[in-house]
Design a protein around this motif. Structure first.
Motif, PDB file in Angstrom:
ATOM      1  N   ILE A 177       0.842  -1.202   0.000  1.00 49.65           N
ATOM      2  CA  ILE A 177       0.000   0.000   0.000  1.00 49.65           C
ATOM      3  C   ILE A 177       0.877   1.252   0.000  1.00 49.65           C
ATOM      4  N   THR A 178       1.904   1.243   0.830  1.00 46.88           N
ATOM      5  CA  THR A 178       2.755   2.442   0.926  1.00 46.88           C
ATOM      6  C   THR A 178       3.693   2.574  -0.272  1.00 46.88           C
ATOM      7  N   ARG A 179       3.815   1.521  -1.079  1.00 43.36           N
ATOM      8  CA  ARG A 179       4.738   1.574  -2.217  1.00 43.36           C
ATOM      9  C   ARG A 179       4.044   1.529  -3.579  1.00 43.36           C
ATOM     10  N   ALA A 180       2.736   1.595  -3.589  1.00 41.86           N
ATOM     11  CA  ALA A 180       2.020   1.507  -4.865  1.00 41.86           C
ATOM     12  C   ALA A 180       2.536   2.588  -5.816  1.00 41.86           C
ATOM     13  N   PRO A 181       2.674   2.257  -7.112  1.00 43.01           N
ATOM     14  CA  PRO A 181       3.364   3.148  -8.028  1.00 43.01           C
ATOM     15  C   PRO A 181       2.601   4.391  -8.489  1.00 43.01           C
ATOM     16  N   THR A 182       1.286   4.394  -8.357  1.00 43.21           N
ATOM     17  CA  THR A 182       0.541   5.607  -8.723  1.00 43.21           C
ATOM     18  C   THR A 182      -0.519   5.852  -7.651  1.00 43.21           C
ATOM     19  N   LEU A 183      -1.054   7.055  -7.639  1.00 46.61           N
ATOM     20  CA  LEU A 183      -2.072   7.377  -6.640  1.00 46.61           C
ATOM     21  C   LEU A 183      -3.347   6.566  -6.882  1.00 46.61           C
ATOM     22  N   ARG A 184      -3.639   6.342  -8.163  1.00 47.95           N
ATOM     23  CA  ARG A 184      -4.836   5.548  -8.467  1.00 47.95           C
ATOM     24  C   ARG A 184      -4.659   4.123  -7.950  1.00 47.95           C
ATOM     25  N   ARG A 185      -3.509   3.523  -8.255  1.00 48.76           N
ATOM     26  CA  ARG A 185      -3.251   2.159  -7.794  1.00 48.76           C
ATOM     27  C   ARG A 185      -3.273   2.066  -6.275  1.00 48.76           C
ATOM     28  N   LYS A 186      -2.755   3.113  -5.650  1.00 50.46           N
ATOM     29  CA  LYS A 186      -2.702   3.130  -4.188  1.00 50.46           C
ATOM     30  C   LYS A 186      -4.119   3.101  -3.615  1.00 50.46           C
ATOM     31  N   ALA A 187      -4.987   3.952  -4.162  1.00 47.71           N
ATOM     32  CA  ALA A 187      -6.364   4.006  -3.672  1.00 47.71           C
ATOM     33  C   ALA A 187      -7.079   2.675  -3.923  1.00 47.71           C
TER      34      ALA A 187
ATOM     35  N   LEU B  56      -5.760  -0.026  -1.575  1.00 51.95           N
ATOM     36  CA  LEU B  56      -6.236   0.243  -0.215  1.00 51.95           C
ATOM     37  C   LEU B  56      -7.700  -0.181  -0.078  1.00 51.95           C
ATOM     38  N   ALA B  57      -8.495   0.182  -1.068  1.00 51.02           N
ATOM     39  CA  ALA B  57      -9.911  -0.183  -1.033  1.00 51.02           C
ATOM     40  C   ALA B  57     -10.078  -1.698  -1.082  1.00 51.02           C
TER      41      ALA B  57
ATOM     42  N   TRP C  26       5.853  -5.348  -7.123  1.00 51.16           N
ATOM     43  CA  TRP C  26       4.538  -4.769  -7.403  1.00 51.16           C
ATOM     44  C   TRP C  26       3.673  -5.728  -8.227  1.00 51.16           C
TER      45      TRP C  26
ATOM     46  N   ARG D 293      -5.559  13.505  -4.885  1.00 50.68           N
ATOM     47  CA  ARG D 293      -5.560  13.322  -6.341  1.00 50.68           C
ATOM     48  C   ARG D 293      -6.208  14.511  -7.047  1.00 50.68           C
TER      49      ARG D 293
ATOM     50  N   TYR E  29       5.132  11.895  -6.962  1.00 50.11           N
ATOM     51  CA  TYR E  29       6.199  10.892  -6.915  1.00 50.11           C
ATOM     52  C   TYR E  29       7.573  11.405  -7.328  1.00 50.11           C
TER      53      TYR E  29
ATOM     54  N   GLU F  31       9.546   5.221   0.554  1.00 52.18           N
ATOM     55  CA  GLU F  31       8.591   4.150   0.233  1.00 52.18           C
ATOM     56  C   GLU F  31       7.630   4.596  -0.863  1.00 52.18           C
TER      57      GLU F  31
END
Lengths: 317, 289, 100
Positions: free
Chosen positions: A56-66, A69-70, A118, B67, B111, B276
């Motif tokens: 979760i803390t290393r996901a490569p984009t904000l979209r992927r992170k969200a 997490l969901a 990933w 975002r 990032y 991270e």
């Protein structure tokens, strides 16, 4: 009614595919088997949060992170629905946790494997959730009402999990060389453990017949595994990835893919606690639970104080 | 960022107000991202399943807001003349991107900026430590956010006002949730009370920075786009006092306040967060995920 | 609900009922644990309405729910079987009669 007639009534309901509800009479074995199966499933959901939670803390984009997490949050929800279903059978969630933490209860062995890149977020969604869905969809019509209803909710939510996993794999396989390598490496590591998720071969699975009658299980381990192999081979083609099993071959006569032997020795060892992450996963769960004790106690204490104050008329309702 | 410092501003005033808006938006975005990231670390480790789920919802709200704000900041950034673009952020990764003349996206801003270009307040990068610290950090920020977004509803900038409208609904719930937990822990057991008080005491020195307006915030407030945070301080203190009263928690005596986050001078914590958070984008530059 | 082995430290169990949209009944969605009613309401929101499933929530502590005994199902529900006159289709009206 005598026990015999209770049993006959129960059998009749089962045969007519009528749902059994919490207050209905049920044989002890049925109750025990259900508690074991439902809680194992619940434990798998919450232990299953950890390997993906890693990223979760290393996901490569904000979209992927969200999305990740969901997704991991959904697993907490699924654990919760399933614990609730088990609780209708007269066991508390705390007791079930004790069983997990003491090592008495099992959870799906797949979560004792590490998430190294990933791409594992993709492979888990695609393969592990794919296998889970195959196991779970038939359970939406299982004989025990609260379990069936929990599974309906789980399956509804689960469908996005596999899709997001496949989408990650697709992006990687269409990406740069290193991304494709990442995807293939991950596929190689998760393929065999995913096949093991369906459990030991039918010949060695003692509970299958009884469980099928009770609709706690609706297809056998080997039937489900075959189904999984058949669909996954086709999906791997779309991803342009090589099957980790070199013996995969279409069998015209059977109308199915033949596959190579599964290393059941590894399977049983991981079940017994010798997987790469068994100890770590369990310790993490135990730590979260133990470190949360003072928080849970505080909430209980506050609720009691508040009730007492309200009874004295010190606070408005 | 002095509007008179470059000859460009004489001919074309837009880039300068764009700069202010960019910086302001980034500050809001960085706050949202860093708190969202911190809270997301709880996922799978909460004290009880129901609260694990609750906290993740909050994290998702913050990340969602981050975002929207980064997308808006990227719009501002892309409007800048190229010499400005190369001037603002010094990270090699962003410089490379700017030199290829592609438009930056939300993810590039999250990032590819280095720590000194992050504008979040120090409070939000502080570690979770335990449930009490997490609650204290959220409560301080939620109370601030509630007031901030209430004010930003009236922002002359339509995008910010729209983001504020959505955020206010979320933040209202966040504040309710964290206030209740401050009260629960403060009023609960002896142990929870002392943990809560300790967390409040230790995080208190990071609250002052919320209300110290930097140049950008001042300019934005003057233009009716942003809010001068100083104007929120009394209302914030009133919320804190009322919740602490119910929780039987004392307002810490210490008056010394840390600051620097808004100027990019952070605590050691941010470096680890970014190591991270940015790992994939830095290790595998320029790829689609 | 059946009296369960109560762990003194475990937060009580609550049943959650959700109205999925305005005008509909609240429907049982599931259960959860919470220390008090306020928390139960919020947990219900966080657990059971993540996908816009609801516009209104009821929570009730599970121990306050009284459930009928399935062993009495026949005496409770079968007597309704022969009361078909309670249903509108029991009555024959000439086709000319409209709006009834």
């Amino acid at each position: 009614m005598t026990v015999h007639s209770f049993q006959a009534h129960f059998d009749d309901l089962i045969d007519r595919e009528v749902t059994i509800e919490p207050k209905d009479w049920m044989p002890d074995d049925y109750r025990k088997t259900l508690i074991r199966q439902i809680s194992q499933h619940a434990h798998s959901e919450i232990v299953g949060m950890l390997p993906e939670g890693n990223w979760i803390t290393r996901a490569p984009t904000l979209r992927r992170k969200a999305v990740l997490l969901a997704k991991v949050q959904d697993e907490a929800g699924h654990g919760l629905y399933l614990y609730s279903a088990a609780e209708t059978l007269g066991v508390s969630r705390d007791e079930l946790y004790d069983q997990l933490h003491s090592g008495k209860a099992k959870y799906s062995s797949i979560f004792n494997y590490p998430t190294l890149t990933w791409a594992d977020m993709g492979a888990i969604g695609w393969l592990v959730d794919g296998a889970a869905i195959m196991n779970q969809v038939p359970l939406c019509r299982t004989s025990y009402g609260p379990y069936a209803r929990a599974m309906v909710r789980v399956c509804k939510e689960e469908s996005f999990h596999q899709r997001q996993g496949f989408e990650i794999m697709l992006t990687l396989s269409k990406g740069t060389e290193i991304q494709k390598k990442m995807a293939q490496d991950s596929f190689n590591r998760w393929w065999w453990p995913s096949l093991m998720m369906f459990g030991p071969p039918d010949a060695e699975s003692p509970h299958t017949a009884q469980s099928v009658r009770w609709r706690i299980k609706r297809l056998t381990n080997d039937e489900l595994r075959q189904k999984f192999v058949d669909v996954t081979v086709e999906q791997a083609k779309v991803l342009d990835l090589e099957m980790p099993d070199k013996e995969i071959k279409w069998n015209e006569e059977r109308g199915h893919y033949d596959s190579g032997p599964i290393n059941w020795d590894e399977f049983w060892n991981v079940v017994k606690g010798n997987g790469p992450c068994n100890k770590q996963r369990l310790e993490t769960r135990k730590r979260a639970w133990e470190e949360g004790q003072w928080v849970r106690d505080a909430a209980t204490a506050h609720a009691e104080k508040w009730k007492a104050r309200k009874a004295k008329g010190a606070v408005a309702a | 960022m002095n509007p008179n410092s470059t000859p460009d501003s004489y001919r074309d005033p837009i880039p300068n107000s764009t700069m202010e808006l960019l910086t302001y938006t980034l500050q809001l975005a960085d706050n949202a991202l860093i708190i969202g990231h911190r809270i997301s670390e709880w996922c799978g480790h909460g004290p009880v399943l129901e609260q694990d789920i609750a906290l993740t919802n909050t994290s998702l709200d913050h990340l969602g807001r981050a975002r929207s704000l980064y997308q808006y900041a990227a719009e501002q950034f892309n409007k800048l003349p190229v010499e400005k673009k190369t001037e603002i952020f010094s990270s090699v990764a962003l410089q490379n991107l700017v030199s290829t003349a592609v438009q930056v996206q939300e993810d590039d801003l999250a990032y590819l900026r280095d720590g000194w270009d992050f504008k979040n307040v120090l409070l939000l990068e502080q570690p979770n430590i335990d449930w009490a610290y997490t609650i204290a950090r959220s409560f301080f920020y939620d109370a601030f956010n509630f007031l901030l977004f209430s004010g930003l509803l009236k922002s002359k900038d339509e995008t910010l006002s729209a983001i504020a409208e959505k955020s206010l609904k979320e933040v209202t719930y966040h504040l309710r949730w964290s206030s209740e937990w401050v009260i629960r822990l403060g009023d609960g057991t002896e142990e929870s009370h002392s943990r809560m008080q300790k967390a409040i005491d230790e995080l208190w020195m990071f609250t002052g920075e919320l209300f110290v307006a930097d140049d950008t915030e001042k300019v934005m407030a003057q233009q009716g786009i942003g809010i001068d945070p100083l104007s929120l301080q009394d209302a914030w203190m009133a919320i804190v006092k009322s919740v602490f009263g119910e929780a039987n928690i004392n307002i810490p005596a210490g008056a010394w306040m840390q600051q620097g986050g808004k100027e990019g001078r952070h605590t050691e914590q941010l470096g680890y967060i970014l190591a991270e958070l940015q790992f994939m984008q830095r290790a595998y530059p320029g790829m689609e995920w | 609900m059946e009296e369960q082995k109560i762990n003194k430290n475990e937060w009580p169990l609550w049943e959650v009922f959700i109205r999925s949209k305005a005008g509909l009944d609240h429907k049982h969605a599931g259960s959860l644990h919470a220390a008090d009613a306020q928390m139960a309401m919020e947990n219900a929101r966080d657990v059971y309405t993540r996908r816009m499933e609801g516009v209104s929530i009821w929570v009730v502590e599970s121990k306050y729910i009284h459930a009928s005994d399935p062993a009495e199902a026949e005496s409770l529900y079968d007597p309704a079987n022969d009361k078909i006159y309670r249903h509108p289709t029991f009555y024959n009206l000439p086709d000319e009669v409209k709006y009834m």
